[in-house]
Structures are given as structure tokens and as C-alpha cells.
Design an enzyme around this catalytic site. Sequence first.
Site, PDB file in Angstrom:
ATOM      1  N   HIS A  20       0.843  -1.695   0.403  1.00  0.00           N
ATOM      2  CA  HIS A  20      -0.300   0.252  -0.180  1.00  0.00           C
ATOM      3  C   HIS A  20       1.359   1.557   0.279  1.00  0.00           C
ATOM      4  O   HIS A  20       0.270   2.320  -0.068  1.00  0.00           O
ATOM      5  CB  HIS A  20      -0.653  -0.182   1.371  1.00  0.00           C
ATOM      6  CG  HIS A  20      -2.043  -0.564   0.994  1.00  0.00           C
ATOM      7  ND1 HIS A  20      -2.898  -0.090   0.536  1.00  0.00           N
ATOM      8  CD2 HIS A  20      -2.409  -1.933   1.466  1.00  0.00           C
ATOM      9  CE1 HIS A  20      -4.212  -1.342   0.404  1.00  0.00           C
ATOM     10  NE2 HIS A  20      -3.944  -2.131   0.940  1.00  0.00           N
TER      11      HIS A  20
ATOM     12  N   LYS B 190      -9.234  13.888   3.459  1.00  0.00           N
ATOM     13  CA  LYS B 190      -8.769  13.010   3.166  1.00  0.00           C
ATOM     14  C   LYS B 190      -7.850  12.774   5.055  1.00  0.00           C
ATOM     15  O   LYS B 190      -7.616  14.040   5.497  1.00  0.00           O
ATOM     16  CB  LYS B 190      -7.868  12.780   2.678  1.00  0.00           C
ATOM     17  CG  LYS B 190      -6.960  14.237   2.089  1.00  0.00           C
ATOM     18  CD  LYS B 190      -6.220  13.807   0.683  1.00  0.00           C
ATOM     19  CE  LYS B 190      -7.658  13.331  -0.628  1.00  0.00           C
ATOM     20  NZ  LYS B 190      -6.912  13.083  -1.409  1.00  0.00           N
ATOM     21  N   ARG B 191      -7.079  12.375   5.168  1.00  0.00           N
ATOM     22  CA  ARG B 191      -6.204  12.216   6.557  1.00  0.00           C
ATOM     23  C   ARG B 191      -4.530  13.531   6.063  1.00  0.00           C
ATOM     24  O   ARG B 191      -4.783  13.709   5.057  1.00  0.00           O
ATOM     25  CB  ARG B 191      -5.252  11.223   6.872  1.00  0.00           C
ATOM     26  CG  ARG B 191      -6.081   9.780   6.863  1.00  0.00           C
ATOM     27  CD  ARG B 191      -6.653  10.208   8.372  1.00  0.00           C
ATOM     28  NE  ARG B 191      -5.156  10.088   9.632  1.00  0.00           N
ATOM     29  CZ  ARG B 191      -5.149   9.625  10.494  1.00  0.00           C
ATOM     30  NH1 ARG B 191      -6.070   8.816  10.255  1.00  0.00           N
ATOM     31  NH2 ARG B 191      -3.903   9.586  11.534  1.00  0.00           N
TER      32      ARG B 191
ATOM     33  N   LYS C  91       0.119  14.399   0.671  1.00  0.00           N
ATOM     34  CA  LYS C  91      -0.826  14.811   0.371  1.00  0.00           C
ATOM     35  C   LYS C  91      -1.419  16.104   0.230  1.00  0.00           C
ATOM     36  O   LYS C  91      -2.300  16.495  -0.558  1.00  0.00           O
ATOM     37  CB  LYS C  91      -2.174  14.150   1.012  1.00  0.00           C
ATOM     38  CG  LYS C  91      -2.294  12.793   1.187  1.00  0.00           C
ATOM     39  CD  LYS C  91      -4.069  12.266   2.091  1.00  0.00           C
ATOM     40  CE  LYS C  91      -4.043  10.768   2.831  1.00  0.00           C
ATOM     41  NZ  LYS C  91      -4.636  10.354   1.387  1.00  0.00           N
TER      42      LYS C  91
ATOM     43  N   THR D 141      -8.472   6.548  -2.626  1.00  0.00           N
ATOM     44  CA  THR D 141      -9.707   6.440  -3.311  1.00  0.00           C
ATOM     45  C   THR D 141     -11.026   7.317  -2.858  1.00  0.00           C
ATOM     46  O   THR D 141     -12.128   7.472  -3.396  1.00  0.00           O
ATOM     47  CB  THR D 141     -10.009   4.719  -2.026  1.00  0.00           C
ATOM     48  OG1 THR D 141      -9.848   4.952  -0.660  1.00  0.00           O
ATOM     49  CG2 THR D 141      -9.695   3.589  -2.387  1.00  0.00           C
TER      50      THR D 141
ATOM     51  N   LYS E  85     -14.449   7.647  -5.457  1.00  0.00           N
ATOM     52  CA  LYS E  85     -15.810   8.479  -4.758  1.00  0.00           C
ATOM     53  C   LYS E  85     -16.708   9.634  -5.007  1.00  0.00           C
ATOM     54  O   LYS E  85     -17.591   9.802  -5.623  1.00  0.00           O
ATOM     55  CB  LYS E  85     -16.080   8.372  -3.225  1.00  0.00           C
ATOM     56  CG  LYS E  85     -15.317   7.425  -2.290  1.00  0.00           C
ATOM     57  CD  LYS E  85     -14.642   7.499  -1.044  1.00  0.00           C
ATOM     58  CE  LYS E  85     -13.833   6.139  -0.119  1.00  0.00           C
ATOM     59  NZ  LYS E  85     -14.008   6.561   0.661  1.00  0.00           N
TER      60      LYS E  85
END
Length: 816
Positions: free
Chosen positions: A363, A554-555, A560, A661, A665
Amino acid sequence: MKDTQSTPDKDQVNKLRDSILYELKYSLGVTLLTASSSDVFSALALVVRRNQVDDYFSTQERHYQARKKRIYYISMEFLIGQSLRNNLINQGMMEITKAALESLGVDFEIIVRSEEDAALGNGGLGRLAACFIDSMATLDLAGSGHGIKYEYGLFHQQIQDGKQIEKPDDWHSAHSPWLIEHQSQAMIIPLYGRIEEIKDLQGNYNPMWMDWKIIIGVPHDYLVSGYNNNTVNSLRLYSACASDSFDIHIFNHGDYLKAVNQKIASENISKVLYPSDEILAGKELRLTQEYFLVACTLRDVMHDFFLHSTDLNQLPEFVAIQLNDTHPALAIVELMRILVDEHAVDWDIAWDLTQRTCAYTNHTLMPEALEKWSVNLFELLLPRHLQIIYEINRRFLLEVHRWQPERTDLLASMSLIEEMPEKKVRMAYLAIIGSHKVNGVAKLHSDLIKSNLVPDFYHLMPEKFTNQTNGVTPRRWIQQANPRLSLFLDAHLGNEWVTNLTLLTKLRSLASDRDVIAELAEIKKFNKLKLSQIITRQQGITINPDAMFDCQIKRIHEYKRQLLNVLYVINLYHRILDGVVSIAPKVHIFSGKAAPGYAMAKLIIQLINQVALKVNNDPNVNGQLKVVFLEDYKVSLAESIIPAADLSEQISTAGTEASGTSNMKLAMNGALTIGTLDGANIEIRDAVGHENFYVFGLSAEQIAEQRSKGRSPYDEYASNTELKMTVDSLISGFFHADKNLFYPLFNMLVNHGDHYFHLADFSSYCQAQHQALTDYNNTYNWHSRALNTISGMGEFSSDRTIRGYSRDIWGEDSLK
Ligand SMILES: *Cc1c(COP(=O)(O)O)cnc(C)c1O
């Protein structure tokens, strides 16, 4: 729009209503008059569970008779969220339930909202596991999830003075109506102890693991319904408790307090989920949790297998074990121990069986997330497993030597044991050599595993490496989260899309139908209004529902790049103040948790909140721009945000996000994407059409090149006035009276290498943002592109992903 739902049968409604009243009275000890909404929720859930239990037993019997291969999906995390709505949809009970509650004078939405999220995961990895068990049941695979029943899930986040505060998440699992506890199936798990070096009767070396302590694992079944197919599988969650028998020994010696302490210590094993995502905790308790999960699961595996066969050579025909990241990689060692020590299987045969049974999903490429466990810790906790790892390694290094006799350097670089600075077990290498397949979670990611992460392993065993691009379940992420879009799809495609998402391509022919686009725009508007109400209720901020909703949910993590998004917001704010731009109204919505020990991520949260405070209260902005940080991001909140998003922020540094992901969505719900060429973004862009994706930034290759060549973030900063002004405002006191507060962010960007290339991608990001905002003014065109985006998302159903695992990894042939 045609409503495809039929009116439910009156007798069935009455029966359901009576069942709810029965559970209220006899299971919960209340009457409808005295019941709280959470009582009604529990009663209803118990009724739903009864239906599931019947289907569960018939499914198990059917799978057993068909001698189906059983899939064990082992994961330290299952980020489930709420279950009521999902189970009602999958069990086909939605309409009668609404009618039954109405006849009781109870508001369905209030009941649904009273369920607490089961947050047994941090983010994407745990949510993937939850989508996968839904898809396995929907595809009628004999597939179960295996995880830990944490007493405390992921912490609740509160924002106080702009800062994240963590509150424990006691999700009251002891009272969850979904969980069925099986005390009678409790299992014994040994830990600690020492190795006695002895020989057997033939004089062969036969080490014995002695003097271990015992923990008891108690399984709990959470039933998982397939969509409308009567298949019910289970997610088995194990909780740890102390064994009384092992305490008795100490009790007999009179050390009562020590005995009680040990009891507390073993019960701690399933006490709490480690709250870090993409960062390694490295604590003894975490390794204990990982072993505990694996040991419990393998006892179930062997038990189930022996129902079919006593010939262990058949193990890979009846069993597939999927390791969700390296966290459960000890399954490989535990299976070896069971085969060799408990069943006296010859080592070579045991190793072959183990490899053919296990498969590993990688991952992450990020070094700080790759698990390495200290050999000393292993020796203390799992001395026999350490021996087995050494023997696996000895044989593996012989193979490496035979493969490349001159390359003696490989013996150190490919060893399962890292020698310096401290001896450690490299769990990813263990997972790779103990599995017959190793997959990444998006095409780019799978390529980078081969070229960058473990090139030598790839060259030694190229046939092992494959890709399975992630997906998400359309049951939760469209049908449940966005009921209006779901009805729209039913009306235009029929209801088959729920299990055959590629049917979405048929929407393409409607993209120039003005009525259809107006319908879609209306749905988005409705969802945005609903989210605006949540934002007002939760954060006290009013927003314009006609504004563009730009969402990054998101986290919170440097890779990110929420910080890049904030820098753009700051830049836009300055330009509005300077009168340089007048823009269509826009709302930047952020939501996400930071690991409690991750100072930089927490500072980013604080920055977002300070910028929000300033921007939202500045009369000169005149409502053109709003910034919202929605606290306590979780699955149920995601379900409210995603259907309302216009623009999806997927802006990680290229080469760092394995798949993502939320990108899927959001696009499925009609958001256009602004993003880098990273993870699954690349495949999404190809699927939805490049014209519907605002791409920007350096490619993974360019990033790698610049990293090796060296770059100067300071020069990037100093030579770009717009960027400099933006970054300087972090330390000008503009957003907080304490000028030093955000200095660490400034320093990281300008003086400490800007590891994630915020500065390098800034201009290109601003340009893409500007283009998106300009395009948003053309409402018709925007919604037409939203429709095209949805129509391209069919391949991102987790059903497609699970079919891929089934075909390429599990060799499960019932789907062909
Ligand atoms: C989907 C999801 C994630 C993963 O989001 P990414 O943007 O892919 O990291 C995390 N948390 C929740 C609650 C989710 O639903």
C-alpha cells in the site's frame, strides 16, 4: 423522474413493526414511549440481524457443500462507518422499514443518524477492506474479513482555537447490535517464553517453544450482506482477554496484584487502534496486536480447512489468505510454524504450501510507513517465529546467491534482516517471499514497486508482481450516500448499474440532453443545500449553496499536500483584496484527522482554521470566498460531503499516493477532479476524459529526477513574486498574532528542502485552479462534464477489483 421503488406489502410492514416493538420490549426493556432513538436503532438493527443470520447459515452451508475456496482477508483495519442503511439496502428491507417506522411515528433519518460509526481504521487502507468485504459478499465469494475488535476506534477530533484535540472513541462495541460474540470459540494464543533446543527420537533438531504466556482471543462476527443476493458472509473481529488458567499459577504463589496486572496487560491488546496513517508506530503493543490477529485468524483457517480435508497438501486449493499491507505478514510465519511444528510437515513442502496460500498487497512506497521490527523485540515476544524467519532467510539468501553469485552486495540488501543501525526484520521482504503474488493498488504504484521499491526482488521473481487497481463499493458510495443520484441512474439505466457499474457508460449519450443535465444539476444543488445545513449546524458558518464546493477530504499529511491547497487559498485571498480578481463564489472545504504525534500535520490544520477565520470574517471578501474545516472526518461525514462536491482535490506529490479512493468516490458522484498524475488519478483521468480533469504538476518521473539531481526550493521561492508573497504571509502575523506559530511550515518549504514539492507545483496548481473556476461559470457545460465524469467511472467499482483478485491471485474459479 420515475420512481422505481414499489410500495411495500402491508402485512410485511406490520410484521416488521411488531418485530421492532418486540425487540424494544424484550431485548432493550423499554416501550416505544420511553425508547430513545438509539434504542429504536438497536431494536431495528436486531431485527435486520435476524434476517442476516438466516441467510448467513444458508450461505455457509451452500459454500461448504460446493467446496468453495475460502478467502481470508486479513487487515488490521476495517473502516466500516454506519451499517444500518447499508444492511437495509443489501437485505432489500429499505422500503418496508421506512413504512414500519412511519407507522410507529418515528423519523427514519433520526434513527439512521443515531448509529455510531465503527471507526476501526485510519483512512484509505481500512476503508478499502470495508469495500472489499461488501464486494466479496455481493459476488457470492466465500470471503471473510479478519480484524481486531478494538474497544476504542479512531479518536474523535475536536477543533479548539483552531487546533486538533483528540477524544477517545468508545464506540460501545459491547452493546453493538451487529456483533455476535462467540465465547465458546475462544482460542489460545501463546506469547513470550523461550526456545528449548532439543532433539527428537530420531536425533533431529526439534526446538520447543516453552514457558509462554497465554492470551485468549474471542471471535465476534459482524455479518456482511451481499447486495440483493441472499449471501451473507462475516467479518470476524477478535478481542483479547486474559486467560484465567495462566493467572492461576501466579495466584497460587500469592502474587495477586501481579496476576491482575497481567490480566490488564493482555486485555490491552485489543484496547485501541493505533491512530497513525502512513507512519509506523514501532511499539511492542502494536507488534503484539499484529501477531494476535494473525494467530487467531490462522486458527480459524485451520479449523475450516479440516472440515474439508485432512490432507494438508490441499491447503492452497481450499484456502487463500490475503494480507492487507505487511501488518499481517506474520501469517506467513505462523502458518509455517503450524505446518512444521504442529503437523510435522517437511520444511520445503510447508514453504511451498505457505507461498501458494498467501498473497500480499503493498500500500505504500513511503519509507516511514514500511514496517521493520526490531529483532530484540521479536526475540522477546515471538522467539520461535524469529527462528523461523532466520531459517526462511537462510534458505532465501542461498537462492539469491545461486541466482547472482558475483553480486555479494545482494546478500545484505535483500536479506530479511537489516543489520544497521539496529537489527530489524524487514516485513515487506518477508511478505514478498512468502507470497505467490504481490500487488500494488494502481497501475503507476505497481510499476513503482517494481522499478523503485524492490527492483531486485522483481528481477528475481517477476511473475509474482501484479496490479489490482482499487475500487469502492457503489452500494455505499452512490446508492446510500446519494439516493437522488441513485434514483436518477435507476431511471436512465435501470437498476442493474448497482452490480454492473460499467453500465454507467450509457450515460454518455445523454450528456447533451438539456433536461437530463438540468436533472443532474438539480440533484447536486439539493446535496449542496444539505451539506450547507450541516456546515452551519456544525461549524456555524453560512455558505452560498451556489458557490463552487471545492473539497479536500482525507487524512492530513504532508504528502497529500493540504498545504498546497491553503497556499492557493491565501494567494486567492490576497488577489481578491488587491482587487486583481473578481471570482465566482467559492468554498474550500477541508476535512481530515492528523496523527496525534504528527506535529507538522497538526500545524497545517491550525493554519487552515486560522485562514478560515480571517477570510470568512473579512467584509472585503464579500462572501466570494469561504473556507471551512469540518471537524471529525469519518465515513458518515464523507457520505454527506462527497455528493455535494463540485471539485475533487487529489493533489498529492506525484509518486507518493499509492492509489487513493476518495478520488473515485468523488468522481462517481459527479465532481470534476483537480489533480496530479499520481496513483489512480491517472487511470481516472483516462476513464473520464482528459477534458474533465484539471491536471497539473510534475510527474513522478520528473520528481524522481529532481530529487536525484537536487533542487533549490529557496530559489523557487525567491524568484516568484506571487509565491513569495503567499509564503511570506505565513510568518507576517497576517493569520495569527504569534508570528512564529507557522514558522515551521515556512521553514520546511523554504529552508528545509520542501520534500513534497509544494513550491515547484504552486504555479501550475494555481493555473489549473483558475481554469476550473472560470469553467464553473458555464453551468450547463460544467454539469454536462460532470455527467461524462460519472459515465467514465464504471471500472472503479470494488466489484471489478475483487473480480481481479479472484482471477489473478486467489484462483477462485466460481466467477468465470
Ligand atoms: C475513502 C476514505 C478515505 C480515503 O481517502 P483518500 O483521499 O483516498 O486518502 C479516508 N477516510 C475516509 C473516511 C474515507 O471514506
